[in-house]
Design a protein around this motif. Structure first.
Motif, PDB file in Angstrom:
ATOM      1  N   TRP A 177       0.839  -1.203   0.000  1.00  0.00           N
ATOM      2  CA  TRP A 177       0.000   0.000   0.000  1.00  0.00           C
ATOM      3  C   TRP A 177       0.873   1.252   0.000  1.00  0.00           C
ATOM      4  N   ASP A 178       1.873   1.284   0.859  1.00  0.00           N
ATOM      5  CA  ASP A 178       2.739   2.451   0.934  1.00  0.00           C
ATOM      6  C   ASP A 178       3.494   2.690  -0.366  1.00  0.00           C
ATOM      7  N   ASN A 179       3.791   1.602  -1.088  1.00  0.00           N
ATOM      8  CA  ASN A 179       4.498   1.711  -2.372  1.00  0.00           C
ATOM      9  C   ASN A 179       3.551   1.872  -3.552  1.00  0.00           C
ATOM     10  N   ARG A 180       2.235   1.875  -3.273  1.00  0.00           N
ATOM     11  CA  ARG A 180       1.197   2.029  -4.299  1.00  0.00           C
ATOM     12  C   ARG A 180       1.298   0.952  -5.379  1.00  0.00           C
ATOM     13  N   LEU A 181       1.583  -0.275  -4.949  1.00  0.00           N
ATOM     14  CA  LEU A 181       1.668  -1.389  -5.895  1.00  0.00           C
ATOM     15  C   LEU A 181       1.226  -2.671  -5.195  1.00  0.00           C
ATOM     16  N   LEU A 182       0.009  -3.125  -5.496  1.00  0.00           N
ATOM     17  CA  LEU A 182      -0.523  -4.334  -4.880  1.00  0.00           C
ATOM     18  C   LEU A 182      -0.220  -5.545  -5.746  1.00  0.00           C
ATOM     19  N   GLU A 183      -0.018  -6.691  -5.086  1.00  0.00           N
ATOM     20  CA  GLU A 183       0.240  -7.934  -5.798  1.00  0.00           C
ATOM     21  C   GLU A 183      -0.729  -8.998  -5.308  1.00  0.00           C
ATOM     22  N   TYR A 184      -1.283  -9.730  -6.267  1.00  0.00           N
ATOM     23  CA  TYR A 184      -2.159 -10.860  -5.948  1.00  0.00           C
ATOM     24  C   TYR A 184      -1.858 -11.951  -6.957  1.00  0.00           C
ATOM     25  N   GLY A 185      -1.386 -13.092  -6.476  1.00  0.00           N
ATOM     26  CA  GLY A 185      -0.964 -14.153  -7.379  1.00  0.00           C
ATOM     27  C   GLY A 185       0.134 -13.640  -8.287  1.00  0.00           C
ATOM     28  N   SER A 186      -0.029 -13.809  -9.578  1.00  0.00           N
ATOM     29  CA  SER A 186       0.975 -13.353 -10.546  1.00  0.00           C
ATOM     30  C   SER A 186       0.680 -11.954 -11.074  1.00  0.00           C
TER      31      SER A 186
END
Length: 426
Positions: free
Chosen positions: A81-90
């Motif tokens: 969240w702080d880096n403004r980049l979410l990851e889910y699976g691939s």
């Protein structure tokens, strides 16, 4: 006596007021929660999790478990969240957000805004994402809330209604509640062009998460408005936007929503505007949908629910639940409850097993509850609250407003049991 617990994780501080209780179950739950999550025994194997709870103790349990759920979310996603980049699976989802107005006493609003583009080069979708970030700034300056624009993880024609999108939105909502004090009953979603395509799909299939939704300049593909019974829905399309029959289909949806509301006056609030003389770009006349949406609040426990299962399956919807292996595309469930008569009536149900999720804001769990199928009584009796029920239905959406201590199971529309409860013998 009360105690305060302060938890710090990176830049985030969680302050919770936890009421102490002499109830042994709550003491055992606290002891379990204090264990390292990796070494905790499965909660369902512990007898205290299935013992009956009082209404007051159920509220304490809910607070303890939502705290634990939020900590788990932060452990995984706080840095993302702080880096403004979410990851889910691939998949990866960059996002932008900006705050507008003063924070209200009941928490902030969240406007999730989906960009256009679709099946094209990444650079085109990148440009659309950048454009979406400040598209409605003028309107938001007169409102309050978090305006959040995510970048679709793919560059496909259906970039906003693929299976993984629901999971990303679930994560965004939970994080916004924790990190920015968003009120989960004030979450709104909107989208333009390809984002509008996604809105036609996402609004009904995730209707239990939205206070309202707005579709701009998109087309629905195979979506249906039936699930929007409790979610106000706006449609904005230029009258000259004929590609994919956008304007004609928008008019059709308007007629369908008119008919649905005429047959169910308490539901299907909608606002359909076909903008005369305008094409795909509506000169921001569609921006009126943001203050229109902001007037609404989600009711997480509506008295009547229409659930049409999308081809992207969900196992729960408001206070209804179907086992994953029984979810069927196109399956329809219609159910309602009456607080005055303390009863639930299932009107239509496709599933052999249907779970009815109950909390104390819906029915009086300290009095007999009547269960009906198509207005015929099939059971009347007492049901019970348990820790395990609250735990299980908080694990997916992490929404305290969708915490249900009692789970009633209907099998083949005629047999009634209750889940995760151990009643001591007399």
């Amino acid at each position: 006596m009360n105690r305060k617990r302060i938890i710090k994780l990176g830049s985030f501080t969680l302050l919770l007021l936890i009421c102490s209780s002499v109830n042994a179950q709550i003491t055992e739950l606290r002891n379990w929660l204090n264990l390292d999550p990796k070494s905790r025994p499965q909660l369902e194997t512990l007898s205290f999790s299935k013992e009956g709870l009082s209404e007051n103790d159920a509220q304490i349990v809910r607070n303890l478990l939502i705290e634990d759920k939020q900590l788990k979310i932060l452990e995984t996603y706080n840095a993302q969240w702080d880096n403004r980049l979410l990851e889910y699976g691939s998949y990866k989802m960059p996002f932008y957000y900006k705050k507008f107005g003063e924070e209200p006493s009941d928490g902030r609003s969240l406007f999730i805004s989906l960009h256009g583009g679709g099946g094209t080069m990444a650079a085109v979708n990148d440009q659309q994402y950048t454009n979406q970030q400040n598209l409605y700034d003028t309107t938001m300056n007169s409102l309050e809330g978090i305006y959040l624009a995510p970048r679709a993880p793919t560059n496909t024609w259906n970039l906003w209604h693929q299976t993984h999108i629901d999971e990303f939105l679930n994560i965004i909502i939970q994080l916004a509640v924790i990190k920015e004090n968003v009120n989960p009953n004030k979450v709104y979603i909107l989208g333009f062009s390809a984002g509008g395509d996604g809105l036609y799909q996402l609004a009904p299939r995730m209707a239990d998460r939205w206070a309202a939704a707005s579709m701009m300049a998109g087309h629905p593909n195979d979506a249906s408005p039936l699930g929007l019974r409790n979610t106000p829905f706006a449609i904005h399309v230029g009258a000259l936007d004929t590609a994919y029959e956008r304007s004609d289909i928008a008019k059709q949806w308007g007629t369908i929503l008119d008919d649905l509301q005429a047959n169910d006056p308490q539901g299907y609030i909608h606002d359909v505007q076909i903008h005369a003389g305008l094409g795909h770009w509506m000169n921001l006349q569609d921006a009126v949908s943001l203050p229109w949406m902001a007037d609404f609040r989600r009711n997480p426990i509506p008295k009547k629910v229409m659930w049409l299962q999308d081809d992207r399956h969900h196992t729960s919807f408001y206070w209804l639940q179907v086992p994953e292996n029984l979810t069927t595309t196109g399956g329809k469930i219609l159910a309602e409850y009456n607080s005055s008569s303390n009863e639930i009536n299932v009107i239509e149900n496709y599933s052999d097993t249907l779970n009815l999720l109950i909390n104390d804001n819906m029915l009086n769990l300290d009095k007999p509850i009547t269960i009906k199928y198509q207005n015929t009584e099939i059971y009347k009796g007492f049901f019970h609250r348990s820790i395990l029920n609250i735990y299980k239905n908080l694990m997916d959406k992490g929404d305290a407003n969708l915490a249900f201590p009692c789970v009633i199971t209907m099998v083949n529309n005629q047999t009634i049991t209750e889940e995760n409860i151990k009643i001591p013998s007399k």
